[in-house]
Design a protein around this motif. Structure first.
Motif, mmCIF file in Angstrom:
data_model
loop_
_atom_site.group_PDB
_atom_site.id
_atom_site.type_symbol
_atom_site.label_atom_id
_atom_site.label_comp_id
_atom_site.label_asym_id
_atom_site.label_seq_id
_atom_site.Cartn_x
_atom_site.Cartn_y
_atom_site.Cartn_z
ATOM 1 N N ASP A 149 -10.544 -27.553 18.743
ATOM 2 C CA ASP A 149 -10.169 -27.698 20.147
ATOM 3 C C ASP A 149 -8.658 -27.506 20.290
ATOM 4 N N LYS A 150 -8.221 -27.315 21.527
ATOM 5 C CA LYS A 150 -6.804 -26.948 21.683
ATOM 6 C C LYS A 150 -5.857 -28.109 21.361
ATOM 7 N N HIS A 151 -6.356 -29.361 21.357
ATOM 8 C CA HIS A 151 -5.479 -30.496 21.009
ATOM 9 C C HIS A 151 -5.587 -30.871 19.516
ATOM 10 N N HIS A 152 -6.375 -30.135 18.771
ATOM 11 C CA HIS A 152 -6.578 -30.411 17.340
ATOM 12 C C HIS A 152 -6.974 -31.869 17.104
ATOM 13 N N THR A 153 -8.029 -32.265 17.779
ATOM 14 C CA THR A 153 -8.463 -33.666 17.730
ATOM 15 C C THR A 153 -9.208 -33.956 16.430
ATOM 16 N N ALA A 154 -8.648 -34.877 15.645
ATOM 17 C CA ALA A 154 -9.278 -35.216 14.356
ATOM 18 C C ALA A 154 -9.880 -36.612 14.367
ATOM 19 N N ASP A 155 -9.672 -37.365 15.475
ATOM 20 C CA ASP A 155 -10.185 -38.732 15.512
ATOM 21 C C ASP A 155 -10.705 -39.035 16.919
ATOM 22 N N ASP A 156 -11.505 -40.091 17.005
ATOM 23 C CA ASP A 156 -12.086 -40.450 18.307
ATOM 24 C C ASP A 156 -12.363 -41.950 18.314
ATOM 25 N N THR A 157 -12.704 -42.476 19.476
ATOM 26 C CA THR A 157 -12.960 -43.922 19.577
ATOM 27 C C THR A 157 -14.292 -44.277 18.904
ATOM 28 N N PRO A 158 -14.413 -45.495 18.392
ATOM 29 C CA PRO A 158 -15.655 -45.869 17.701
ATOM 30 C C PRO A 158 -16.820 -46.095 18.671
ATOM 31 N N PHE A 159 -17.988 -45.606 18.293
ATOM 32 C CA PHE A 159 -19.192 -45.929 19.059
ATOM 33 C C PHE A 159 -19.396 -47.444 19.015
ATOM 34 N N GLY A 160 -19.845 -48.015 20.120
ATOM 35 C CA GLY A 160 -20.095 -49.458 20.168
ATOM 36 C C GLY A 160 -18.855 -50.252 20.526
ATOM 37 N N GLY A 161 -17.731 -49.539 20.703
ATOM 38 C CA GLY A 161 -16.492 -50.212 21.085
ATOM 39 C C GLY A 161 -15.754 -50.760 19.871
ATOM 40 N N GLY A 162 -14.631 -51.389 20.125
ATOM 41 C CA GLY A 162 -13.841 -51.960 19.029
ATOM 42 C C GLY A 162 -12.490 -51.304 18.921
ATOM 43 N N GLN A 163 -11.712 -51.847 17.977
ATOM 44 C CA GLN A 163 -10.321 -51.433 17.795
ATOM 45 C C GLN A 163 -10.205 -50.088 17.100
ATOM 46 N N GLY A 164 -9.088 -49.405 17.345
ATOM 47 C CA GLY A 164 -8.676 -48.259 16.524
ATOM 48 C C GLY A 164 -9.475 -47.000 16.754
ATOM 49 N N MET A 165 -9.135 -46.005 15.959
ATOM 50 C CA MET A 165 -9.760 -44.688 16.045
ATOM 51 C C MET A 165 -10.475 -44.386 14.732
ATOM 52 N N VAL A 166 -11.463 -43.507 14.834
ATOM 53 C CA VAL A 166 -12.261 -43.152 13.654
ATOM 54 C C VAL A 166 -12.118 -41.650 13.423
ATOM 55 N N MET A 167 -11.959 -41.243 12.176
ATOM 56 C CA MET A 167 -11.818 -39.811 11.872
ATOM 57 C C MET A 167 -13.157 -39.111 12.092
ATOM 58 N N LYS A 168 -13.106 -38.012 12.822
ATOM 59 C CA LYS A 168 -14.320 -37.289 13.204
ATOM 60 C C LYS A 168 -14.921 -36.565 11.979
ATOM 61 N N PRO A 169 -16.251 -36.444 11.958
ATOM 62 C CA PRO A 169 -16.862 -35.838 10.766
ATOM 63 C C PRO A 169 -16.652 -34.325 10.633
ATOM 64 N N GLU A 170 -16.661 -33.584 11.765
ATOM 65 C CA GLU A 170 -16.673 -32.110 11.627
ATOM 66 C C GLU A 170 -15.490 -31.552 10.846
ATOM 67 N N PRO A 171 -14.231 -31.958 11.179
ATOM 68 C CA PRO A 171 -13.105 -31.398 10.404
ATOM 69 C C PRO A 171 -13.161 -31.797 8.935
ATOM 70 N N LEU A 172 -13.712 -32.991 8.648
ATOM 71 C CA LEU A 172 -13.778 -33.443 7.252
ATOM 72 C C LEU A 172 -14.766 -32.588 6.458
ATOM 73 N N PHE A 173 -15.922 -32.295 7.057
ATOM 74 C CA PHE A 173 -16.890 -31.436 6.368
ATOM 75 C C PHE A 173 -16.265 -30.067 6.091
ATOM 76 N N GLU A 174 -15.601 -29.511 7.102
ATOM 77 C CA GLU A 174 -14.999 -28.178 6.919
ATOM 78 C C GLU A 174 -13.878 -28.202 5.886
ATOM 79 N N ALA A 175 -13.074 -29.261 5.931
ATOM 80 C CA ALA A 175 -11.938 -29.343 5.007
ATOM 81 C C ALA A 175 -12.419 -29.475 3.555
ATOM 82 N N VAL A 176 -13.458 -30.265 3.329
ATOM 83 C CA VAL A 176 -13.973 -30.425 1.957
ATOM 84 C C VAL A 176 -14.550 -29.095 1.464
ATOM 85 N N LYS A 177 -15.287 -28.417 2.341
ATOM 86 C CA LYS A 177 -15.869 -27.122 1.944
ATOM 87 C C LYS A 177 -14.757 -26.143 1.550
ATOM 88 N N ALA A 178 -13.705 -26.095 2.387
ATOM 89 C CA ALA A 178 -12.605 -25.164 2.126
ATOM 90 C C ALA A 178 -11.868 -25.547 0.834
#
Ligand SMILES: C[S@@+](CC[C@H](N)C(=O)[O-])C[C@H]1O[C@@H](n2cnc3c(N)ncnc32)[C@H](O)[C@@H]1O
Length: 249
Positions: free
Chosen positions: A44-73
């Motif tokens: 995405d144009k903002h290079h979003t690597a994290d998002d809010t947690p499902f179910g609410g709560g503190q902090g941000m969680v690293m999104k799975p898609e970039p991690l899968f791609e980064a490990v593959k690469a």
């Protein structure tokens, strides 16, 4: 050895990997570090690597898609070698030890995934990591410093990195014990002299003294290590005397 590191903060590695032994190991072709910015695998144009947690709560969680791609690469960049460890840094992993450093030093390549914020999406953790390691029972802001500590501990075990291949052999934990005290010139400083035996030129006596000092330090500072250490009959006899207060300072 080839090491790929997946991180949101690749600049953090510049200092530690550009000095001293790690710098020399890279210059001499013994170690190759491949930094991957996880943000480069966002679309995405903002290079979003994290998002809010499902179910609410503190902090941000690293999104799975970039991690899968980064490990593959990263694996592809390392030549898709079979059995390449993909190691997640997490305070919930197996506690890092010298034995694990030794184990990792036998691999020609490995991948480290550095978490940040509240950590990463559990699906990415489960699917991508073949191993997870903690550097201690405390929580840091990210996996960058843990990965640097592990790379350092592993790299110094690679043949040629320390210059003298024997220098890691007597280190604390390598023998199952703590290393004893070491001294250098001057032989006398502020009224304190180095132990006479070290100036005696008697190599057998020096070796025996070093072993005993190692046993003494371990007994005084980390007695838990003695339970699993490989001890000779002479070691056990020395420890018995130490416990009975029959050994001079
Ligand atoms: C703030 S921590 C997340 C902690 C997580 N919420 C938990 O309670 O287990 C952010 C990241 O730092 C890294 N980290 C923090 N402490 C660590 C430790 N002791 N060993 C290894 N990695 C650690 C991990 O990569 C983790 O995903």
């Amino acid at each position: 050895m080839d090491i790929a590191i997946l991180t949101l903060f690749p600049d953090m590695f510049t200092g530690p990997f550009s000095e001293s032994m790690l710098k020399r190991a890279q210059e001499r072709g013994l170690l190759s570090i491949h930094l991957h910015n996880i943000r480069d695998y966002t679309h995405d144009k903002h290079h979003t690597a994290d998002d809010t947690p499902f179910g609410g709560g503190q902090g941000m969680v690293m999104k799975p898609e970039p991690l899968f791609e980064a490990v593959k690469a990263a694996l592809s960049d390392l030549g898709d070698r079979p059995n390449t460890p993909v190691i997640l840094l997490t305070p919930q992993g197996r506690p890092f030890t010298q034995a694990i450093a030794q184990e990792l030093s036998q691999h020609p390549a490995m991948v480290f995934i550095c978490g940040h914020y509240e950590g990463m999406d559990a699906r990415a953790e489960e699917a991508l990591a073949t191993d997870s390691i903690s550097i201690g029972d405390y929580v840091l802001t990210g996996g960058e410093i843990p990965s640097m500590a592990i790379v350092d501990a592993v790299a110094r075990l690679l043949p040629g990195v320390l210059g003298d291949d024997m220098s890691a052999v007597d280190d604390s934990f390598a023998t199952g014990l703590l290393e004893g005290p070491t001294y250098t010139r001057p032989a006398e400083y502020r009224g304190e002299s180095v132990p006479d035996v070290l100036l005696s030129g008697d190599h057998a006596a020096v070796d025996r003294w070093r072993r005993e000092q190692s046993l003494r330090r371990t007994y005084e500072r980390r007695p838990d290590l003695l339970e699993s250490a490989n001890l000779t009959a002479a070691d056990r006899a020395y420890l018995e005397k130490l416990k009975a207060g029959e050994v001079e300072e």
